[in-house]
Write a protein that holds these residues in place. Structure first.
Motif, short mmCIF file in Angstrom:
data_model
loop_
_atom_site.label_atom_id
_atom_site.label_comp_id
_atom_site.label_asym_id
_atom_site.label_seq_id
_atom_site.Cartn_x
_atom_site.Cartn_y
_atom_site.Cartn_z
N ILE A 19 -15.20 -3.45 -3.39
CA ILE A 19 -14.44 -2.60 -4.20
C ILE A 19 -13.75 -1.53 -3.47
O ILE A 19 -12.48 -1.11 -3.61
N ALA A 20 -14.59 -0.88 -2.71
CA ALA A 20 -14.01 0.45 -2.00
C ALA A 20 -12.87 0.14 -0.99
O ALA A 20 -11.79 0.91 -0.99
N GLU A 21 -12.91 -0.81 -0.32
CA GLU A 21 -11.96 -1.45 0.52
C GLU A 21 -10.75 -1.49 -0.05
O GLU A 21 -9.74 -1.53 0.32
N ALA A 22 -10.59 -2.17 -1.26
CA ALA A 22 -9.53 -2.57 -1.91
C ALA A 22 -8.87 -1.54 -2.57
O ALA A 22 -7.70 -1.24 -2.17
N VAL A 23 -9.85 -0.46 -3.12
CA VAL A 23 -8.88 0.88 -3.34
C VAL A 23 -8.17 1.67 -2.41
O VAL A 23 -7.46 2.28 -2.56
N GLN A 35 -1.35 5.78 -10.73
CA GLN A 35 -2.49 5.48 -11.35
C GLN A 35 -3.46 4.16 -10.61
O GLN A 35 -2.43 3.27 -10.31
N ILE A 36 -4.49 4.19 -10.37
CA ILE A 36 -5.05 3.03 -9.66
C ILE A 36 -6.24 2.78 -10.98
O ILE A 36 -6.96 3.28 -11.10
N ILE A 37 -5.97 1.90 -11.93
CA ILE A 37 -6.81 1.62 -13.03
C ILE A 37 -7.64 0.42 -12.71
O ILE A 37 -7.25 -0.72 -12.42
N VAL A 38 -9.04 0.92 -12.63
CA VAL A 38 -10.23 -0.28 -12.27
C VAL A 38 -10.83 -0.35 -13.65
O VAL A 38 -11.54 0.61 -14.21
N VAL A 39 -11.03 -1.59 -14.06
CA VAL A 39 -11.92 -2.15 -15.14
C VAL A 39 -13.21 -2.81 -14.61
O VAL A 39 -13.21 -3.91 -14.13
N ASP A 40 -14.23 -1.75 -14.99
CA ASP A 40 -15.43 -2.56 -14.40
C ASP A 40 -15.94 -3.36 -15.51
O ASP A 40 -16.43 -2.94 -16.76
N ALA A 52 -18.04 5.54 -8.61
CA ALA A 52 -18.28 6.91 -9.06
C ALA A 52 -17.84 7.91 -7.78
O ALA A 52 -17.47 9.20 -7.90
N ARG A 53 -17.89 7.39 -6.70
CA ARG A 53 -17.26 7.91 -5.39
C ARG A 53 -15.96 8.56 -5.48
O ARG A 53 -15.46 9.44 -4.72
N TYR A 54 -15.04 7.99 -6.39
CA TYR A 54 -13.88 8.29 -6.55
C TYR A 54 -13.25 9.29 -7.58
O TYR A 54 -12.37 9.39 -8.07
N SER A 55 -14.27 9.97 -8.05
CA SER A 55 -14.25 10.75 -9.33
C SER A 55 -13.33 11.97 -8.86
O SER A 55 -12.83 12.77 -9.70
N CYS A 56 -13.21 12.10 -7.48
CA CYS A 56 -12.26 13.33 -6.95
C CYS A 56 -11.12 12.89 -6.91
O CYS A 56 -10.15 13.73 -6.41
N GLN A 57 -10.81 11.70 -7.10
CA GLN A 57 -9.46 11.12 -6.82
C GLN A 57 -8.64 10.88 -8.13
O GLN A 57 -8.98 10.02 -8.83
N PRO A 58 -7.74 12.12 -8.46
CA PRO A 58 -7.26 11.87 -9.56
C PRO A 58 -6.38 10.82 -10.12
O PRO A 58 -6.48 10.38 -11.40
N ALA A 59 -5.84 10.03 -9.15
CA ALA A 59 -5.26 8.76 -9.27
C ALA A 59 -6.06 7.47 -9.67
O ALA A 59 -5.58 6.58 -10.55
#
Length: 260
Positions: A19-23, A35-40, A52-59
């Motif tokens: 998932i990290a590579e995709a984002v 927006q990059i909307i990810v539904v887990d 959770a590592r992307y919490s600092c990425q507002p998009a």
């Protein structure tokens, strides 16, 4: 393209290793994304921790579901959160080719398209380019038989996607294409690679479905050939449809009546 806003939607389930590579492939592209909307979708692995590592990425907006309800339900939830003029799909195990967003938008605007996919490059092995019909006629001719798009490569006009939803079916993409076609939407495929499509071991070794009833298989093949000869498209599009038909191994239920 100035002023057009873009969202991405990604359904995610037990994809902690990809998932990290995709984002990151979206964030690294040369077109700004709203927006990059990810539904887990109820993941039971470490997907939640990776996101959770992307919490600092507002998009990057992450929505977590308590249970796994499938791709269609995850996509429909993501669609509700979109606001962009255009909405791109991406799967959690695939990656954008650099420049995908800009190239797709340019092609859609130039050809006044509502839904647009593109070619994909498989990886890690074997590596091959999977091409799809690029003409509106070729795409519509394929719809009774198979999907004329690589689903994760598709971009929608946002207003059209938000007025639709994916059916709760294993054929959610094909059924949506058929509905949108009936609604008069304009389809296309960018004639270039826009996506890296990840192959997994089970896909690489998968053979054609076993056909138990030879008599029915022959009847299906004859019906398919009769319909194929009646299609008002060029030879290249007919050959593409034939190859897809052979790959699937059989017509889907009810396709015989769709061209009568």
């Amino acid at each position: 393209m100035n002023g057009r806003t873009v969202d991405y939607i990604i359904p995610a389930y037990n994809c902690s290793s990809t998932i990290a590579e995709a984002v990151d492939s979206i964030l690294a592209d040369d077109f700004p994304v709203r927006q990059i909307i990810v539904v887990d979708d109820g993941s039971t692995d470490q997907t939640r921790d990776v996101l959770a590592r992307y919490s600092c990425q507002p998009a990057v907006k992450v929505f977590r579901k308590n249970s796994n309800e499938g791709v269609a339900a995850a996509l429909n939830l993501a669609i509700q959160m979109t606001t962009g003029d255009y909405v791109f799909r991406l799967d959690a195990d695939d990656v954008n080719v650099h420049g995908r967003t800009r190239a797709t938008l340019a092609y859609m605007l130039e050809n006044d398209l509502d839904v647009c996919g593109g070619f994909v490059q498989t990886f890690p092995s074997p590596r091959a380019v999977w091409k799809y019909p690029t003409s509106a006629a070729g795409i519509r001719a394929a719809l009774p038989f198979c999907s004329p798009f690589a689903h994760p490569s598709v971009c929608f006009r946002g207003s059209i996607l938000r007025s639709s939803e994916y059916p709760n079916s294993r054929l959610e993409d094909l059924l949506l294409w058929r509905k949108l076609s009936a609604d008069g939407c304009k389809f296309g495929n960018v004639p270039r690679v826009v996506l890296g499509y990840r192959l997994h071991p089970e896909q690489q070794t998968k053979s054609l479905p076993h056909i138990e009833n030879t008599r029915n298989a022959i009847a299906d093949a004859r019906a398919f050939l009769q319909m194929l000869t009646r299609l008002d498209v060029g030879v290249a599009d007919k050959l593409w449809i034939a190859r897809r038909y052979l790959k699937v191994g059989r017509l889907l239920r009810g396709r015989r009546d769709s061209l009568s």
